[in-house]
Design an enzyme around this catalytic site. Sequence first.
Site, PDB file in Angstrom:
ATOM      1  N   GLY A  53       0.488 -23.975  11.907  1.00  0.00           N
ATOM      2  CA  GLY A  53       1.322 -24.006  13.052  1.00  0.00           C
ATOM      3  C   GLY A  53       2.393 -25.660  12.881  1.00  0.00           C
ATOM      4  O   GLY A  53       2.354 -25.853  12.617  1.00  0.00           O
ATOM      5  N   CYS A  80      -2.979 -25.246   5.782  1.00  0.00           N
ATOM      6  CA  CYS A  80      -1.121 -25.872   6.280  1.00  0.00           C
ATOM      7  C   CYS A  80      -1.403 -26.609   7.936  1.00  0.00           C
ATOM      8  O   CYS A  80      -2.440 -27.968   7.663  1.00  0.00           O
ATOM      9  CB  CYS A  80      -0.514 -24.563   7.116  1.00  0.00           C
ATOM     10  SG  CYS A  80       0.870 -25.738   6.529  1.00  0.00           S
ATOM     11  N   TYR A  81      -1.243 -26.206   9.175  1.00  0.00           N
ATOM     12  CA  TYR A  81      -1.324 -27.179   9.848  1.00  0.00           C
ATOM     13  C   TYR A  81      -3.332 -27.270  10.932  1.00  0.00           C
ATOM     14  O   TYR A  81      -3.885 -28.521  10.040  1.00  0.00           O
ATOM     15  CB  TYR A  81      -0.856 -26.678  11.530  1.00  0.00           C
ATOM     16  CG  TYR A  81      -1.015 -27.430  12.519  1.00  0.00           C
ATOM     17  CD1 TYR A  81       0.054 -28.245  12.844  1.00  0.00           C
ATOM     18  CD2 TYR A  81      -2.095 -26.533  13.132  1.00  0.00           C
ATOM     19  CE1 TYR A  81      -0.887 -28.853  14.061  1.00  0.00           C
ATOM     20  CE2 TYR A  81      -2.434 -27.932  14.254  1.00  0.00           C
ATOM     21  CZ  TYR A  81      -1.250 -28.898  14.904  1.00  0.00           C
ATOM     22  OH  TYR A  81      -1.198 -29.226  15.900  1.00  0.00           O
ATOM     23  N   HIS A 167      -0.021 -21.325   2.400  1.00  0.00           N
ATOM     24  CA  HIS A 167      -0.736 -20.255   3.074  1.00  0.00           C
ATOM     25  C   HIS A 167      -1.227 -19.329   1.898  1.00  0.00           C
ATOM     26  O   HIS A 167      -0.773 -18.411   0.965  1.00  0.00           O
ATOM     27  CB  HIS A 167       0.884 -19.936   3.491  1.00  0.00           C
ATOM     28  CG  HIS A 167       0.942 -20.530   4.801  1.00  0.00           C
ATOM     29  ND1 HIS A 167       0.467 -20.341   5.935  1.00  0.00           N
ATOM     30  CD2 HIS A 167       2.246 -21.323   4.975  1.00  0.00           C
ATOM     31  CE1 HIS A 167       0.896 -20.785   6.264  1.00  0.00           C
ATOM     32  NE2 HIS A 167       1.854 -22.029   5.998  1.00  0.00           N
ATOM     33  N   GLU A 169      -2.964 -16.109   2.583  1.00  0.00           N
ATOM     34  CA  GLU A 169      -2.302 -15.152   3.377  1.00  0.00           C
ATOM     35  C   GLU A 169      -1.704 -14.314   2.747  1.00  0.00           C
ATOM     36  O   GLU A 169      -1.467 -12.901   3.366  1.00  0.00           O
ATOM     37  CB  GLU A 169      -2.513 -15.221   4.817  1.00  0.00           C
ATOM     38  CG  GLU A 169      -0.955 -15.770   5.781  1.00  0.00           C
ATOM     39  CD  GLU A 169      -1.588 -16.823   6.115  1.00  0.00           C
ATOM     40  OE1 GLU A 169      -2.603 -18.093   4.659  1.00  0.00           O
ATOM     41  OE2 GLU A 169      -0.667 -18.268   6.356  1.00  0.00           O
ATOM     42  N   SER A 221       2.360  11.017  22.468  1.00  0.00           N
ATOM     43  CA  SER A 221       3.770  11.206  22.216  1.00  0.00           C
ATOM     44  C   SER A 221       3.767  11.548  21.386  1.00  0.00           C
ATOM     45  O   SER A 221       4.670  11.625  20.804  1.00  0.00           O
ATOM     46  CB  SER A 221       4.114   9.580  22.642  1.00  0.00           C
ATOM     47  OG  SER A 221       3.231   8.683  21.343  1.00  0.00           O
ATOM     48  N   GLY A 222       3.503  11.038  20.248  1.00  0.00           N
ATOM     49  CA  GLY A 222       3.463  12.853  19.253  1.00  0.00           C
ATOM     50  C   GLY A 222       3.660  11.117  17.731  1.00  0.00           C
ATOM     51  O   GLY A 222       3.301  10.786  16.775  1.00  0.00           O
ATOM     52  N   GLY A 223       3.111  10.039  18.366  1.00  0.00           N
ATOM     53  CA  GLY A 223       2.933   9.004  17.680  1.00  0.00           C
ATOM     54  C   GLY A 223       2.069   8.183  16.918  1.00  0.00           C
ATOM     55  O   GLY A 223       1.415   9.950  17.589  1.00  0.00           O
ATOM     56  N   VAL A 224       1.884   7.678  15.994  1.00  0.00           N
ATOM     57  CA  VAL A 224       1.233   7.529  15.281  1.00  0.00           C
ATOM     58  C   VAL A 224      -0.681   6.546  16.035  1.00  0.00           C
ATOM     59  O   VAL A 224      -1.334   7.694  16.201  1.00  0.00           O
ATOM     60  CB  VAL A 224       1.032   6.466  14.223  1.00  0.00           C
ATOM     61  CG1 VAL A 224      -0.489   6.333  13.141  1.00  0.00           C
ATOM     62  CG2 VAL A 224       1.824   6.874  13.567  1.00  0.00           C
ATOM     63  N   ASP A 225      -0.480   6.080  16.784  1.00  0.00           N
ATOM     64  CA  ASP A 225      -1.488   5.668  17.829  1.00  0.00           C
ATOM     65  C   ASP A 225      -2.272   6.160  18.825  1.00  0.00           C
ATOM     66  O   ASP A 225      -3.334   6.670  18.970  1.00  0.00           O
ATOM     67  CB  ASP A 225      -0.755   4.426  18.640  1.00  0.00           C
ATOM     68  CG  ASP A 225      -0.772   3.099  17.574  1.00  0.00           C
ATOM     69  OD1 ASP A 225      -0.843   3.114  16.655  1.00  0.00           O
ATOM     70  OD2 ASP A 225       0.465   2.044  18.110  1.00  0.00           O
ATOM     71  N   SER A 226      -1.165   7.444  19.404  1.00  0.00           N
ATOM     72  CA  SER A 226      -1.750   7.905  20.991  1.00  0.00           C
ATOM     73  C   SER A 226      -2.383   9.210  20.044  1.00  0.00           C
ATOM     74  O   SER A 226      -3.178   9.448  20.567  1.00  0.00           O
ATOM     75  CB  SER A 226      -1.004   8.775  21.465  1.00  0.00           C
ATOM     76  OG  SER A 226       0.275   9.189  20.470  1.00  0.00           O
ATOM     77  N   SER A 227      -2.356   9.459  18.852  1.00  0.00           N
ATOM     78  CA  SER A 227      -2.559  10.606  17.885  1.00  0.00           C
ATOM     79  C   SER A 227      -3.863  10.409  17.430  1.00  0.00           C
ATOM     80  O   SER A 227      -4.724  11.237  17.744  1.00  0.00           O
ATOM     81  CB  SER A 227      -1.877  11.128  16.448  1.00  0.00           C
ATOM     82  OG  SER A 227      -0.494  11.821  17.427  1.00  0.00           O
ATOM     83  N   LYS A 365      -2.591  -1.622  12.770  1.00  0.00           N
ATOM     84  CA  LYS A 365      -1.414  -0.617  12.255  1.00  0.00           C
ATOM     85  C   LYS A 365      -2.458  -0.055  11.314  1.00  0.00           C
ATOM     86  O   LYS A 365      -2.127   1.677  11.351  1.00  0.00           O
ATOM     87  CB  LYS A 365      -0.018  -0.807  11.990  1.00  0.00           C
ATOM     88  CG  LYS A 365       1.290   0.964  12.406  1.00  0.00           C
ATOM     89  CD  LYS A 365       0.504   1.331  13.969  1.00  0.00           C
ATOM     90  CE  LYS A 365       1.623   2.229  14.268  1.00  0.00           C
ATOM     91  NZ  LYS A 365       2.232   2.422  15.556  1.00  0.00           N
TER      92      LYS A 365
END
Length: 509
Positions: A53, A80-81, A167, A169, A221-227, A365
């Site tokens: 943070g 870190c923080y 960090h 990560e 929509s043809g996008g990844v998520d809705s597909s 994603k």
Amino acid sequence: MEKILVLDFGGQYNQLIARRVRDHRVYAEILPYTTPIETIKDNGYKGIIFTGGPNSVFDMSSPHYTKDILNLGVPILGICYGCQLIAWMGDGEVKTAPVSEYGKIEFTADKKSKLFNNIDEKSIVWMSHTDYIATPPQGFEIIGTTDDCPCAAMQNTTKSIYAVQFHPEVTHSQFGSQILYNFLYEICECAGDWVMDNFIDNTVAKLKEEIGNKKVILGLSGGVDSSVAAGLLSRAVGKQLTCVFVDQGLMRKDEGDFVEKTFTSLFDMNFVRVNCGDLFLSKLKGVIDPEEKRKIIGTEFFNVFWNEIRNQNELGYFAQGTIYPDCIESGKGDADVIKTHHNRVKTPDDVEFLGIVEPLCDLFKDEVRKVGEKLGIPKELVWRQPFPGPGLGVRIIGEVTADKIKILQEADWVLRDEMSKNGYEKNLAQFFCVLPDVKTVGVMGDHRTYDHLIAIRAVTTDDFMTADWAKIPYDILAKVSNRITNEVEHINRVVYDITSKPPGTVEWE
Ligand code: XMP
């Protein structure tokens, strides 16, 4: 399912921490530091990670947490923080460091610590701090140092509390991934049950139970998520699912047909395609202001969509492809919030559903893509590069006309075809053609031409907040330019955009 809590103290890498944990097959969820300790107790976490943070722990307006968390008996890793906070909570001494550390720093690890299993004694870590731990709290021993940081890592093995100033990560930390792995498997004793096959089985079972014998509607929509949401819902409830796909005529070449073919041939569902390209063109006639174009496209899109929904004789549930980053409540103070995109769609007052279903709300994603691949969704959809909601409307500068759409679609298709054939597309986060409202003089054979200019935009980026223009080799650019001017009518010149973001944006608008 075992879970790790990422307790958010406002750092910029919090989602990255959760993603890295999940890469190690352990489910991680992010909650803000304002979450009550009772909730944390009830959730039965295998381990807790305190994030970084931007604040100083000795500033009392900074995010803090009740010390009781250190006595829950749940292993903790402070980063870190989060590391400084553990020191501060245990009455160690945290102060402004004589020398701030930023960037890649050499770290020396005490190899006896479980946290540092299978890492080298000397390694590079990513640091970003102005405060440091001058004296660790009672019960803690120092397990790592750098030249300027006498306590770059510490542990209390009795309480299973560990903390690192750097960090892990971030990929710049050479053994960061191994350190997180050690925390998860050596210290929290996780088994690693977060795998996408389990996710699909569990989600399908949950959706079946939630939806029962009711209908469910999803805007595709043809996008990844809705597909991917459509794929999961179809597997769960088949024909009870109706997907509504609004084709506003502003997609890339043949994309609408591809979406329709994919979903009608691969999945069991009702598929409704609403072709309304002409309506959009008539609304966009004479409009050149980019914001106005966006507004018109957005408004018309929802008008068409909700009218189609009103035509359905039974509504049931409304499904959305909302993913995890859309749902996380930030742990930052209001002033510091870098807003995540809230992609939840608001339903109009006169359209009443039984409830909202969000099958992807636990996934990042990259996990959505993994699920999509497992469901057999074609890679063109699963690995589709980002495409703005207003479609080619933001890539045609000035008035949008049917002719311009056709020119842009053809040029963009040539670019994508060439990048796919030569394999260079894997190096790019996003690439596309733009049709500026510009004509220039050229020569073709013996004739003078006066025709359109096409611009190529290609970027590399991790997060799209900043981006670099892609250094595509000249011979590839030459081939693309040659093909576009030869294969696409009404283009006599191709230029390449060499602007990074900032100061440019990815789209031209
Ligand atoms: P800019 O142009 O803001 O774009 O640098 C950053 C990323 O966002 C995408 N983009 C959009 N995505 N709806 C979307 O879903 C939109 O209206 C929109 N506008 C821009 C853009 O393609 C890039 O990936």
